[in-house]
Design a protein around this motif. Structure first.
Motif, PDB file in Angstrom:
ATOM      1  N   MET A   1       0.829  -1.205   0.000  1.00 14.93           N
ATOM      2  CA  MET A   1       0.000   0.000   0.000  1.00 14.93           C
ATOM      3  C   MET A   1       0.864   1.255   0.000  1.00 14.93           C
ATOM      4  O   MET A   1       0.762   2.123   0.878  1.00 14.93           O
ATOM      5  N   ASP A   2       1.739   1.375  -1.004  1.00 15.23           N
ATOM      6  CA  ASP A   2       2.580   2.551  -1.157  1.00 15.23           C
ATOM      7  C   ASP A   2       2.859   2.785  -2.634  1.00 15.23           C
ATOM      8  O   ASP A   2       2.483   1.970  -3.494  1.00 15.23           O
ATOM      9  N   PHE A   3       3.501   3.894  -2.938  1.00 13.84           N
ATOM     10  CA  PHE A   3       3.889   4.245  -4.304  1.00 13.84           C
ATOM     11  C   PHE A   3       5.280   4.862  -4.259  1.00 13.84           C
ATOM     12  O   PHE A   3       5.731   5.378  -3.229  1.00 13.84           O
ATOM     13  N   THR A   4       5.965   4.807  -5.400  1.00 18.46           N
ATOM     14  CA  THR A   4       7.316   5.358  -5.540  1.00 18.46           C
ATOM     15  C   THR A   4       7.303   6.378  -6.668  1.00 18.46           C
ATOM     16  O   THR A   4       6.812   6.089  -7.769  1.00 18.46           O
ATOM     17  N   MET A   5       7.841   7.569  -6.383  1.00 15.20           N
ATOM     18  CA  MET A   5       7.816   8.674  -7.330  1.00 15.20           C
ATOM     19  C   MET A   5       9.176   9.351  -7.362  1.00 15.20           C
ATOM     20  O   MET A   5       9.825   9.530  -6.329  1.00 15.20           O
ATOM     21  N   THR A   6       9.616   9.750  -8.559  1.00 21.83           N
ATOM     22  CA  THR A   6      10.833  10.542  -8.744  1.00 21.83           C
ATOM     23  C   THR A   6      10.421  11.929  -9.211  1.00 21.83           C
ATOM     24  O   THR A   6       9.646  12.065 -10.174  1.00 21.83           O
ATOM     25  N   LEU A   7      10.938  12.969  -8.547  1.00 21.35           N
ATOM     26  CA  LEU A   7      10.486  14.327  -8.840  1.00 21.35           C
ATOM     27  C   LEU A   7      11.617  15.329  -8.624  1.00 21.35           C
ATOM     28  O   LEU A   7      12.636  15.029  -7.984  1.00 21.35           O
ATOM     29  N   TYR A   8      11.411  16.512  -9.185  1.00 22.76           N
ATOM     30  CA  TYR A   8      12.278  17.668  -8.945  1.00 22.76           C
ATOM     31  C   TYR A   8      11.552  18.595  -7.976  1.00 22.76           C
ATOM     32  O   TYR A   8      10.484  19.120  -8.297  1.00 22.76           O
TER      33      TYR A   8
END
Length: 499
Positions: free
Chosen positions: A131-138
């Protein structure tokens, strides 16, 4: 040229001192006095011309070099900026050592506004089990710190890497409900710090974060999930630091190529509100919200179609002879075990939630249909055994041979219902057939002697036996209609509710 020629002539006049220190006189040989001076003059003339040409080239080169230096110096003066060419350290230009950067800008005054904008580079994964998510961001911050202002003639900014970040004040923003996060460091730390002459600062980082997402699986796999990434200052309350989206909804930008294998990204949007902690106070919190809708086609192929086929396969037993016990039992057990495997495989990739999911409803109803088909044959087999047992008892107890003055003999043996019993009653009226025998579906034996057949078939007693037995039970007949009709009705209700 003329001066050089006169100098050469004067060197070779009679009575002049030679290079060896002697005198030339007219008394020397006439041939030497005539030929030697002309060849020397020619050689000396060529030598002087070469020297003259080299001196002119040197002067021209020197003059052009001075012009280029002057042009370069003019260009340098035109583009020269003390902030870019200062030989001292950048910390000295920004006066880092002259201030205490452990305190926020305008310490003791109003809250410092810190603008934030985010550019989502990729949405890497969504995990239903964790129950999680992984995100790459600036992640970019904007604020003003007058302690970092510096003089500049062209109002150009200065850009630094992550080494200067440790020496100045930066906002202490963190991700709420994050499980893991890190700043990329290939090939160096992905941090940029840009300082403008008036003290405005841009602080940018490239981060990958794994955060919690509260998912509701009550409609799985026909569900829509909304996940949120939350940003907040760790130490500064809303009285010290005002965190806000720099450009409203335009502060969040995404890459158009972002896609997921199981989800369709419907929309991204931003919100902000205050968060309260009983021990520390109120804090500004920023939200990055995105809505995901699950692709159903994968689950149709892997779950719904196999389950439906297993239910339809269990109906085949209704058309198999009820006395074919191995065929019907093996078919029923196979479908039951297959449905159990499908249910186990689906639940293995899901979290252990305490409520019922949409896929559970479909699978368990399908399992019940398969299980009922096995129970149906058990009932048919049991009733058949009971009826055959009653037949034997009735045959042994009430069997009789009715002699008919006819030339034909026919043996009829079977199980008759109400209508068949009535017909037999009319046919054998006056014979030994009572009402009690009719209710118990008594077996009637009719013997007929066929003289014509006895003449054709030699070696036989002249009796032809024909056995009529209803092999298909009434329960199988009703099940052929009830089971498919009920399952189709269930599918109509299921897909109309969850779709």
């Amino acid at each position: 040229m003329q001066g050089l020629r006169e100098a050469a002539d004067s060197m070779f006049k009679p009575g002049c001192i030679s290079a060896a220190g002697g005198y030339w006189t007219d008394k020397q040989g006439s041939s030497d006095s005539l030929s030697m001076p002309h060849s020397a003059k020619l050689i000396l003339l060529i030598f002087c011309l070469v020297l003259l040409a080299e001196s002119k080239k040197h002067r021209r080169r020197r003059w052009t070099g001075q012009v280029e230096v002057q042009k370069a110096s003019q260009i340098y003066k035109k583009n020269h900026d003390m902030t870019k060419s200062r030989t001292g350290k950048s910390e000295q230009l920004l006066r880092v050592d002259d201030h205490d950067f452990t305190m926020r800008p305008a310490f003791g005054g109003p809250a410092i506004p810190v603008g934030v904008d985010v550019q989502v580079e990729s949405l890497d994964s969504i995990s239903e089990v964790d129950m999680d998510f992984t995100m790459t961001l600036y992640l970019r911050h904007y604020w003003k710190d007058e302690r970092l202002s510096f003089p500049s003639h062209t109002n150009k900014s200065m850009t630094f890497d992550g080494r200067l970040v440790k020496k100045i004040w930066v906002p202490d923003v963190f991700f709420v409900h994050s499980k893991r996060s890190f700043i990329h460091d290939t090939t160096t730390d992905n941090i940029m710090l840009r300082v403008f002459p008036d003290g405005h600062v841009l602080y940018s980082m490239r981060i990958t974060v794994t955060a919690m997402c509260n998912m509701d699986f009550s409609r799985f796999p026909l569900d829509t999930q909304t996940c949120t990434l939350e940003l907040e200052s760790y130490a500064y309350t809303d009285e010290d630091l005002m965190l806000y989206w720099k450009n409203g909804n335009e502060s969040l930008k995404t890459d158009e190529k972002i896609s997921l294998s199981q989800f369709l990204i419907q929309k991204f949007h931003t919100t902000s509100r205050l968060a309260f902690y009983s021990s520390t106070g109120w804090y500004n919190r920023l939200y990055i919200n995105f809505t995901l809708r699950r692709h159903i086609f994968f689950f149709l192929l892997q779950t719904y179609f196999p389950a439906t086929l297993m239910v339809m396969l269990s109906w085949v037993s209704f058309w198999i002879d009820r006395r074919a016990v191995p065929a019907r039992v093996s078919l029923g057990i196979t479908t039951v075990l297959t449905m159990s495997t499908i249910i186990t495989g689906v639940n293995a990739s899901m979290p252990r939630v305490s409520y019922i999911k949409a896929v559970d409803i479909y699978l368990w109803v399908s399992f019940v249909f398969v299980f009922l088909s096995v129970i149906e044959y058990a009932a048919v087999n049991y009733l058949t055994t009971v009826q055959e047992r009653k037949q034997r008892k009735l045959r042994d107890k009430f069997s009789c041979t009715c002699g008919i003055p006819s030339t034909k003999t026919m043996l009829l043996e079977g199980i008759y219902g109400e209508s068949e019993t009535n017909s037999l009653e009319e046919y054998a009226r006056g014979q030994i057939v009572t009402e009690e025998d009719k209710q118990d579906k008594m077996v009637v034996h009719l013997a007929m002697n066929n003289e014509s057949h006895s003449s054709r078939k030699k070696g036989l007693k002249g009796h032809v036996s024909l056995r009529i037995m209803q092999n298909t039970h009434a329960i199988d007949k009703y099940s052929r209609l009830i089971f498919p009709g009920t399952y189709i009705f269930f599918n109509l209700i299921y897909w109309s509710v969850f779709c």
